[in-house]
Design a protein around this motif. Structure first.
Motif, PDB file in Angstrom:
ATOM      1  N   GLY A  19       0.826  -1.198   0.000  1.00 43.67           N
ATOM      2  CA  GLY A  19       0.000   0.000   0.000  1.00 43.67           C
ATOM      3  C   GLY A  19       0.859   1.246   0.000  1.00 43.67           C
ATOM      4  O   GLY A  19       2.064   1.189   0.235  1.00 43.67           O
ATOM      5  N   THR A  20       0.211   2.369  -0.243  1.00 41.40           N
ATOM      6  CA  THR A  20       0.902   3.651  -0.169  1.00 41.40           C
ATOM      7  C   THR A  20       0.971   4.103   1.282  1.00 41.40           C
ATOM      8  O   THR A  20       1.983   4.626   1.734  1.00 41.40           O
ATOM      9  CB  THR A  20       0.162   4.700  -1.035  1.00 41.40           C
ATOM     10  OG1 THR A  20       0.120   4.214  -2.373  1.00 41.40           O
ATOM     11  CG2 THR A  20       0.864   6.043  -0.994  1.00 41.40           C
ATOM     12  N   PHE A  21      -0.106   3.891   2.030  1.00 39.42           N
ATOM     13  CA  PHE A  21      -0.197   4.250   3.449  1.00 39.42           C
ATOM     14  C   PHE A  21       0.109   5.730   3.674  1.00 39.42           C
ATOM     15  O   PHE A  21       0.784   6.105   4.617  1.00 39.42           O
ATOM     16  CB  PHE A  21       0.704   3.354   4.310  1.00 39.42           C
ATOM     17  CG  PHE A  21       0.391   1.895   4.150  1.00 39.42           C
ATOM     18  CD1 PHE A  21      -0.778   1.361   4.692  1.00 39.42           C
ATOM     19  CD2 PHE A  21       1.232   1.053   3.444  1.00 39.42           C
ATOM     20  CE1 PHE A  21      -1.094   0.016   4.524  1.00 39.42           C
ATOM     21  CE2 PHE A  21       0.921  -0.295   3.274  1.00 39.42           C
ATOM     22  CZ  PHE A  21      -0.232  -0.807   3.819  1.00 39.42           C
ATOM     23  N   ASP A  22      -0.433   6.567   2.793  1.00 40.43           N
ATOM     24  CA  ASP A  22      -0.266   8.005   2.921  1.00 40.43           C
ATOM     25  C   ASP A  22      -1.410   8.557   3.760  1.00 40.43           C
ATOM     26  O   ASP A  22      -2.525   8.051   3.703  1.00 40.43           O
ATOM     27  CB  ASP A  22      -0.270   8.642   1.521  1.00 40.43           C
ATOM     28  CG  ASP A  22       0.283  10.048   1.512  1.00 40.43           C
ATOM     29  OD1 ASP A  22       0.973  10.427   2.484  1.00 40.43           O
ATOM     30  OD2 ASP A  22       0.036  10.764   0.537  1.00 40.43           O
ATOM     31  N   ALA A  65      10.207   7.768   3.093  1.00 39.26           N
ATOM     32  CA  ALA A  65      10.889   7.460   4.357  1.00 39.26           C
ATOM     33  C   ALA A  65       9.937   7.594   5.543  1.00 39.26           C
ATOM     34  O   ALA A  65       9.946   6.752   6.458  1.00 39.26           O
ATOM     35  CB  ALA A  65      12.103   8.368   4.543  1.00 39.26           C
ATOM     36  N   GLU A  66       9.097   8.632   5.536  1.00 38.38           N
ATOM     37  CA  GLU A  66       8.142   8.824   6.627  1.00 38.38           C
ATOM     38  C   GLU A  66       7.103   7.709   6.640  1.00 38.38           C
ATOM     39  O   GLU A  66       6.761   7.176   7.703  1.00 38.38           O
ATOM     40  CB  GLU A  66       7.446  10.184   6.487  1.00 38.38           C
ATOM     41  CG  GLU A  66       8.367  11.360   6.754  1.00 38.38           C
ATOM     42  CD  GLU A  66       7.771  12.697   6.363  1.00 38.38           C
ATOM     43  OE1 GLU A  66       8.027  13.676   7.077  1.00 38.38           O
ATOM     44  OE2 GLU A  66       7.049  12.769   5.335  1.00 38.38           O
ATOM     45  N   VAL A  71       4.707   2.744   9.075  1.00 40.49           N
ATOM     46  CA  VAL A  71       4.265   1.351   8.941  1.00 40.49           C
ATOM     47  C   VAL A  71       5.159   0.415   9.765  1.00 40.49           C
ATOM     48  O   VAL A  71       4.668  -0.492  10.439  1.00 40.49           O
ATOM     49  CB  VAL A  71       4.196   0.925   7.454  1.00 40.49           C
ATOM     50  CG1 VAL A  71       3.896  -0.559   7.321  1.00 40.49           C
ATOM     51  CG2 VAL A  71       3.137   1.753   6.722  1.00 40.49           C
ATOM     52  N   ALA A  72       6.463   0.656   9.756  1.00 41.79           N
ATOM     53  CA  ALA A  72       7.391  -0.202  10.508  1.00 41.79           C
ATOM     54  C   ALA A  72       7.129  -0.132  12.015  1.00 41.79           C
ATOM     55  O   ALA A  72       7.409  -1.090  12.734  1.00 41.79           O
ATOM     56  CB  ALA A  72       8.831   0.205  10.211  1.00 41.79           C
ATOM     57  N   ALA A  73       6.595   0.981  12.500  1.00 38.33           N
ATOM     58  CA  ALA A  73       6.353   1.153  13.934  1.00 38.33           C
ATOM     59  C   ALA A  73       5.105   0.416  14.426  1.00 38.33           C
ATOM     60  O   ALA A  73       4.905   0.298  15.635  1.00 38.33           O
ATOM     61  CB  ALA A  73       6.218   2.643  14.251  1.00 38.33           C
ATOM     62  N   LEU A  74       4.290  -0.090  13.516  1.00 38.33           N
ATOM     63  CA  LEU A  74       3.060  -0.768  13.912  1.00 38.33           C
ATOM     64  C   LEU A  74       3.346  -2.157  14.478  1.00 38.33           C
ATOM     65  O   LEU A  74       4.112  -2.930  13.897  1.00 38.33           O
ATOM     66  CB  LEU A  74       2.107  -0.875  12.720  1.00 38.33           C
ATOM     67  CG  LEU A  74       1.687   0.476  12.126  1.00 38.33           C
ATOM     68  CD1 LEU A  74       0.926   0.262  10.827  1.00 38.33           C
ATOM     69  CD2 LEU A  74       0.846   1.259  13.127  1.00 38.33           C
ATOM     70  N   LYS A  75       2.720  -2.474  15.589  1.00 41.73           N
ATOM     71  CA  LYS A  75       2.956  -3.742  16.285  1.00 41.73           C
ATOM     72  C   LYS A  75       2.789  -4.979  15.401  1.00 41.73           C
ATOM     73  O   LYS A  75       3.607  -5.892  15.472  1.00 41.73           O
ATOM     74  CB  LYS A  75       2.044  -3.829  17.511  1.00 41.73           C
ATOM     75  CG  LYS A  75       2.354  -5.014  18.407  1.00 41.73           C
ATOM     76  CD  LYS A  75       1.383  -5.123  19.556  1.00 41.73           C
ATOM     77  CE  LYS A  75       1.733  -4.109  20.620  1.00 41.73           C
ATOM     78  NZ  LYS A  75       0.933  -4.303  21.847  1.00 41.73           N
TER      79      LYS A  75
END
Length: 142
Positions: A19-22, A65-66, A71-75
């Motif tokens: 996904g883009t996850f914007d 990068a943001e 997304v990386a911070a999500l459990k």
């Protein structure tokens, strides 16, 4: 002893999604949580800025990068990577040894040919939530 998911070759069941996850919203969170529930490990491809521009005709609000950091911070997320092209899904599935590909149902049927590489699941989108609609509302163009 705790019960674990068993697999024929005894490896964790890996789920991959993209996904883009914007302008991250609850719809994004729900699809990630639902994808994670389908396996033991969740890998998420975040669309590159250039891919988003080709796909949607606009730059993302948040940089690549943001968006990767969010997304990386999500459990539920175990690993993230940059998705450079929609046409590389098969290669990403192989690279991350994915057992399941999860996409939103707005892509229904588009990736069925990957069923020979892994299970393909289309999840319903969260009703009435859209990044594009949020951006239009915030900018006052709706």
């Amino acid at each position: 002893m705790p019960e674990t998911t068993s697999h024929a070759d005894d490896h964790p069941r890996t789920v991959i999604t993209f996904g883009t996850f914007d302008v991250f919203h609850v719809g994004h969170l729900r699809v990630i949580e639902r994808a994670a529930a389908l396996g033991d490990r969740l890998v998420v491809g975040v669309s590159a800025d250039a891919l988003n521009l080709r796909k949607k005709g606009r730059e993302p609000v948040f940089s690549q990068a943001e968006r990767l950091a969010i997304v990386a911070a999500l459990k539920p997320v175990d690993e993230v990577f940059v998705e450079e092209s929609l046409e590389l899904k098969r290669e990403y599935i192989a690279q991350y040894a994915a057992d399941v590909l999860v996409m939103g149902d707005d892509w229904a049927g588009r990736f069925d040919e990957l069923g020979d590489a892994c299970e393909v699941v289309y999840l319903p989108r969260t009703p009435a939530i859209s990044t594009t609609a949020l951006i239009e509302k915030i900018s006052g163009t709706s």
